[in-house]
Design a protein around this motif. Structure first.
Motif, PDB file in Angstrom:
ATOM      1  N   UNK A  73     -13.028 -23.899 -24.858  1.00 46.52           N
ATOM      2  CA  UNK A  73     -13.143 -23.251 -23.510  1.00 46.52           C
ATOM      3  C   UNK A  73     -11.855 -23.585 -22.849  1.00 46.52           C
ATOM      4  N   UNK A 131      -9.105 -23.310 -19.456  1.00 47.95           N
ATOM      5  CA  UNK A 131      -9.028 -23.187 -17.762  1.00 47.95           C
ATOM      6  C   UNK A 131      -7.797 -23.337 -17.219  1.00 47.95           C
ATOM      7  N   UNK A 181      -6.519 -24.328 -13.530  1.00 49.04           N
ATOM      8  CA  UNK A 181      -6.887 -24.580 -11.850  1.00 49.04           C
ATOM      9  C   UNK A 181      -5.584 -24.382 -11.063  1.00 49.04           C
ATOM     10  N   UNK A 209      -8.431 -29.334  -6.249  1.00 52.33           N
ATOM     11  CA  UNK A 209      -8.226 -28.203  -7.421  1.00 52.33           C
ATOM     12  C   UNK A 209      -9.402 -27.267  -7.186  1.00 52.33           C
ATOM     13  N   UNK A 244     -10.772 -23.317  -9.205  1.00 48.29           N
ATOM     14  CA  UNK A 244     -10.397 -22.798 -10.333  1.00 48.29           C
ATOM     15  C   UNK A 244      -9.605 -21.318 -10.249  1.00 48.29           C
ATOM     16  N   UNK A 265     -10.648 -18.519 -16.121  1.00 46.73           N
ATOM     17  CA  UNK A 265     -11.282 -19.201 -17.398  1.00 46.73           C
ATOM     18  C   UNK A 265     -11.502 -18.453 -18.573  1.00 46.73           C
ATOM     19  N   UNK A 300     -13.952 -18.217 -21.903  1.00 43.75           N
ATOM     20  CA  UNK A 300     -15.014 -18.536 -22.397  1.00 43.75           C
ATOM     21  C   UNK A 300     -15.165 -18.008 -24.055  1.00 43.75           C
ATOM     22  N   UNK A 320      -2.799 -26.548 -13.257  1.00 38.35           N
ATOM     23  CA  UNK A 320      -3.127 -27.434 -14.306  1.00 38.35           C
ATOM     24  C   UNK A 320      -3.781 -26.432 -15.283  1.00 38.35           C
ATOM     25  N   UNK A 342     -11.721 -27.944 -22.891  1.00 35.03           N
ATOM     26  CA  UNK A 342     -13.218 -28.597 -23.226  1.00 35.03           C
ATOM     27  C   UNK A 342     -13.488 -27.972 -24.479  1.00 35.03           C
ATOM     28  N   UNK A 351     -19.094 -31.522 -22.934  1.00 31.62           N
ATOM     29  CA  UNK A 351     -17.933 -30.449 -22.593  1.00 31.62           C
ATOM     30  C   UNK A 351     -17.061 -31.102 -21.627  1.00 31.62           C
ATOM     31  N   UNK A 375     -13.829 -32.189 -19.782  1.00 35.81           N
ATOM     32  CA  UNK A 375     -12.598 -31.348 -19.536  1.00 35.81           C
ATOM     33  C   UNK A 375     -11.539 -32.146 -19.478  1.00 35.81           C
ATOM     34  N   UNK A 422      -7.183 -32.264 -19.027  1.00 34.20           N
ATOM     35  CA  UNK A 422      -6.327 -31.621 -18.109  1.00 34.20           C
ATOM     36  C   UNK A 422      -4.823 -31.948 -18.795  1.00 34.20           C
ATOM     37  N   UNK A 423      -4.131 -30.789 -18.514  1.00 31.41           N
ATOM     38  CA  UNK A 423      -2.698 -30.932 -18.853  1.00 31.41           C
ATOM     39  C   UNK A 423      -2.022 -31.867 -17.626  1.00 31.41           C
TER      40      UNK A 423
END
Lengths: 114, 113
Positions: free
Chosen positions: A32, A34, A36, A44, A46, A49, A51, A90, A94, A100, A102, A104-105
């Motif tokens: 998945x 995302x 943010x 943060x 959303x 996303x 999926x 960001x 996941x 799941x 998550x 982040x970059x």
């Protein structure tokens, strides 16, 4: 394990210009994805996303992103930015099974000037 | 909408002090998370909890502990604060079902002198 790379730490752009924020991910299983956004002095929230299904995902505030499995990318785009889009963005990934977690970059700061 | 409240927005502590960061949610979310955010490093997961009294280490748990005695409250504890723990701390929640969408609090900026 999954990982996310946001190559651009900062992207300056003029108001009403288009923008693309780059995100590449690494994973051996299906994911998945995302985006943010973090406005100054806030947490943060959303933006959008992915999926499953259509690879073009539309989010809030006119943003969209395209999932490209062959290039393992999920770049964020907006055709015309506003001053109010100045924020940090960001990308996150996941796996789509189990807990799941998550990942982040490191974030991209979008600076929109008049 | 889910609200995630971090009661302390700004804290200044001294090296060696014990620090508590509180996070409260007003929905019935099972999962709660603590991240720290540092420039150039993004968000890194410290600890998470998938239910009351349950906790799991994240990617950078050293120097931290957590407590989850009630479903709505998840506390991050720095037993003996150090200057390298100066950071922004973000709490987040999500439901245990459905997609992996987190709801974040506004953050707690901690400075350790």
């Amino acid at each position: 394990a999954q990982s996310v790379t946001q190559l651009d730490s900062q992207v300056p752009v003029f108001e009403e210009a288009p923008v693309e924020l780059r995100c590449n991910y690494s994973s051996s299983v299906s994911v998945y994805l995302f985006w943010y956004v973090q406005y100054p002095n806030q947490g943060l929230q959303l933006l959008l996303k992915y999926l499953s299904g259509s690879t073009l995902v539309k989010g809030i505030n006119g943003f969209e992103a395209e999932f490209n499995k062959s290039q393992t990318s999920f770049h964020l785009r907006k055709p015309s930015v506003h001053i109010s889009d100045t924020a940090e963005y960001f990308c996150a990934v996941s796996v789509n099974t189990g807990f799941q977690k998550l990942v982040f970059g490191t974030g991209t700061r979008l600076l929109v000037s008049p | 909408d889910v609200k995630v409240t971090q009661s302390s927005r700004y804290l200044v502590k001294r090296t060696g002090e014990k620090v508590f960061l509180e996070c409260v949610q007003d929905m019935d979310h099972e999962n709660m998370f603590w991240y720290r955010q540092d420039p150039g490093l993004g968000l890194r997961l410290i600890y998470f909890s998938y239910d009351v009294k349950m906790k799991e280490k994240g990617d950078i748990p050293e120097g931290y502990s957590v407590s989850r005695e009630k479903k709505e409250r998840f506390s991050l504890i720095l037993e003996s604060a150090s200057t390298n723990q100066t950071s922004m701390y973000l709490c987040a929640t999500r439901t245990s079902s459905g997609a992996n969408v987190l709801t974040f609090g506004a953050g707690s900026r901690l400075t350790v002198l």
